[in-house]
Design a protein around this motif. Structure first.
Motif, PDB file in Angstrom:
ATOM      1  N   ILE A 180       0.840  -1.202   0.000  1.00 53.45           N
ATOM      2  CA  ILE A 180       0.000   0.000   0.000  1.00 53.45           C
ATOM      3  C   ILE A 180       0.877   1.254   0.000  1.00 53.45           C
ATOM      4  O   ILE A 180       0.594   2.217  -0.719  1.00 53.45           O
ATOM      5  N   GLY A 181       1.950   1.248   0.779  1.00 55.03           N
ATOM      6  CA  GLY A 181       2.869   2.388   0.814  1.00 55.03           C
ATOM      7  C   GLY A 181       3.497   2.645  -0.549  1.00 55.03           C
ATOM      8  O   GLY A 181       3.622   3.805  -0.987  1.00 55.03           O
ATOM      9  N   ARG A 182       3.874   1.589  -1.244  1.00 53.18           N
ATOM     10  CA  ARG A 182       4.463   1.743  -2.582  1.00 53.18           C
ATOM     11  C   ARG A 182       3.427   2.223  -3.593  1.00 53.18           C
ATOM     12  O   ARG A 182       3.735   3.019  -4.483  1.00 53.18           O
ATOM     13  N   MET A 183       2.188   1.760  -3.453  1.00 52.84           N
ATOM     14  CA  MET A 183       1.115   2.243  -4.319  1.00 52.84           C
ATOM     15  C   MET A 183       0.890   3.739  -4.079  1.00 52.84           C
ATOM     16  O   MET A 183       0.731   4.522  -5.026  1.00 52.84           O
ATOM     17  N   LYS A 184       0.903   4.134  -2.811  1.00 55.73           N
ATOM     18  CA  LYS A 184       0.735   5.541  -2.452  1.00 55.73           C
ATOM     19  C   LYS A 184       1.852   6.390  -3.067  1.00 55.73           C
ATOM     20  O   LYS A 184       1.591   7.457  -3.627  1.00 55.73           O
ATOM     21  N   GLU A 185       3.096   5.926  -2.998  1.00 57.23           N
ATOM     22  CA  GLU A 185       4.225   6.643  -3.598  1.00 57.23           C
ATOM     23  C   GLU A 185       4.018   6.797  -5.109  1.00 57.23           C
ATOM     24  O   GLU A 185       4.285   7.862  -5.669  1.00 57.23           O
ATOM     25  N   HIS A 186       3.548   5.747  -5.758  1.00 57.11           N
ATOM     26  CA  HIS A 186       3.291   5.785  -7.196  1.00 57.11           C
ATOM     27  C   HIS A 186       2.241   6.859  -7.507  1.00 57.11           C
ATOM     28  O   HIS A 186       2.386   7.629  -8.469  1.00 57.11           O
ATOM     29  N   ALA A 187       1.188   6.926  -6.681  1.00 65.58           N
ATOM     30  CA  ALA A 187       0.137   7.926  -6.879  1.00 65.58           C
ATOM     31  C   ALA A 187       0.674   9.341  -6.660  1.00 65.58           C
ATOM     32  O   ALA A 187       0.329  10.263  -7.408  1.00 65.58           O
ATOM     33  N   GLU A 188       1.517   9.513  -5.656  1.00 66.07           N
ATOM     34  CA  GLU A 188       2.104  10.829  -5.390  1.00 66.07           C
ATOM     35  C   GLU A 188       2.971  11.283  -6.555  1.00 66.07           C
ATOM     36  O   GLU A 188       2.971  12.467  -6.912  1.00 66.07           O
ATOM     37  N   GLU A 189       3.705  10.347  -7.166  1.00 65.45           N
ATOM     38  CA  GLU A 189       4.521  10.674  -8.334  1.00 65.45           C
ATOM     39  C   GLU A 189       3.672  11.198  -9.486  1.00 65.45           C
ATOM     40  O   GLU A 189       4.134  12.002 -10.285  1.00 65.45           O
ATOM     41  N   LYS A 190       2.425  10.748  -9.555  1.00 64.78           N
ATOM     42  CA  LYS A 190       1.512  11.182 -10.614  1.00 64.78           C
ATOM     43  C   LYS A 190       0.762  12.465 -10.236  1.00 64.78           C
ATOM     44  O   LYS A 190      -0.044  12.959 -11.014  1.00 64.78           O
ATOM     45  N   GLY A 191       0.988  12.965  -9.020  1.00 61.12           N
ATOM     46  CA  GLY A 191       0.321  14.184  -8.582  1.00 61.12           C
ATOM     47  C   GLY A 191      -1.078  13.968  -8.032  1.00 61.12           C
ATOM     48  O   GLY A 191      -1.872  14.908  -7.952  1.00 61.12           O
ATOM     49  N   ALA A 192      -1.407  12.759  -7.629  1.00 56.92           N
ATOM     50  CA  ALA A 192      -2.740  12.441  -7.105  1.00 56.92           C
ATOM     51  C   ALA A 192      -2.833  12.789  -5.624  1.00 56.92           C
ATOM     52  O   ALA A 192      -1.826  12.837  -4.919  1.00 56.92           O
ATOM     53  N   ASP A 193      -4.054  13.006  -5.165  1.00 56.24           N
ATOM     54  CA  ASP A 193      -4.264  13.183  -3.735  1.00 56.24           C
ATOM     55  C   ASP A 193      -5.210  12.129  -3.155  1.00 56.24           C
ATOM     56  O   ASP A 193      -5.562  12.167  -1.986  1.00 56.24           O
ATOM     57  N   ALA A 194      -5.592  11.163  -3.996  1.00 57.20           N
ATOM     58  CA  ALA A 194      -6.422  10.052  -3.529  1.00 57.20           C
ATOM     59  C   ALA A 194      -6.260   8.860  -4.468  1.00 57.20           C
ATOM     60  O   ALA A 194      -5.837   9.017  -5.617  1.00 57.20           O
ATOM     61  N   ILE A 195      -6.599   7.689  -3.935  1.00 57.18           N
ATOM     62  CA  ILE A 195      -6.627   6.469  -4.735  1.00 57.18           C
ATOM     63  C   ILE A 195      -7.972   5.815  -4.466  1.00 57.18           C
ATOM     64  O   ILE A 195      -8.322   5.543  -3.315  1.00 57.18           O
ATOM     65  N   ILE A 196      -8.715   5.573  -5.548  1.00 55.75           N
ATOM     66  CA  ILE A 196     -10.028   4.943  -5.416  1.00 55.75           C
ATOM     67  C   ILE A 196      -9.982   3.536  -6.006  1.00 55.75           C
ATOM     68  O   ILE A 196      -9.035   3.172  -6.701  1.00 55.75           O
ATOM     69  N   ALA A 197     -11.011   2.751  -5.703  1.00 56.92           N
ATOM     70  CA  ALA A 197     -11.160   1.390  -6.225  1.00 56.92           C
ATOM     71  C   ALA A 197      -9.936   0.521  -5.907  1.00 56.92           C
ATOM     72  O   ALA A 197      -9.487  -0.273  -6.728  1.00 56.92           O
ATOM     73  N   VAL A 198      -9.428   0.650  -4.701  1.00 57.28           N
ATOM     74  CA  VAL A 198      -8.226  -0.085  -4.295  1.00 57.28           C
ATOM     75  C   VAL A 198      -8.556  -1.563  -4.072  1.00 57.28           C
ATOM     76  O   VAL A 198      -9.586  -1.911  -3.504  1.00 57.28           O
TER      77      VAL A 198
END
Length: 107
Positions: A62-80
């Motif tokens: 989950i932490g690595r997924m969060k880092e990936h999202a931050e790299e894309k400029g996201a502030d949320a991840i849905i449908a996890v």
């Protein structure tokens, strides 16, 4: 970072979809845990060391997924979603994935 399993977040609307994000880790067993697990198989019950190991692996994924999202400029991840698979008889992969988005508050 808001992380949810739903396709929406109450009180927010999706401003922009940033795309697919994922994180994974492969965890291997160790000899000490295997010995204790073998004993638990005889008497039954939860194998606490494996439960802890898999929880730590999920948190890493989950932490690595969060880092990936931050790299894309996201502030949320849905449908996890989380999935587990055996890589070998002594190792399992945990993968976390979802859709990275930016949000705006609804009025």
């Amino acid at each position: 970072m808001i992380i949810v399993t739903t396709d929406f977040i109450p009180g927010y609307e999706i401003h922009e979809v940033k795309g697919f994000v994922r994180g994974s880790t492969v965890q291997s067993k160790n000899v000490g845990r295997d010995i204790l697990a073998s004993l638990k198989n005889i008497v039954g019950g939860e194998i606490v060391d494996y439960t802890k190991m898999m929880d730590e692996a999920r948190q890493k994924a989950i932490g690595r997924m969060k880092e990936h999202a931050e790299e894309k400029g996201a502030d949320a991840i849905i449908a996890v979603r989380l999935e587990t698979s055996s890589v070998t008889s002594a190792a399992s992969e945990i993968i976390a994935y979802g859709t990275a988005v930016t949000l705006s508050k609804t009025q």
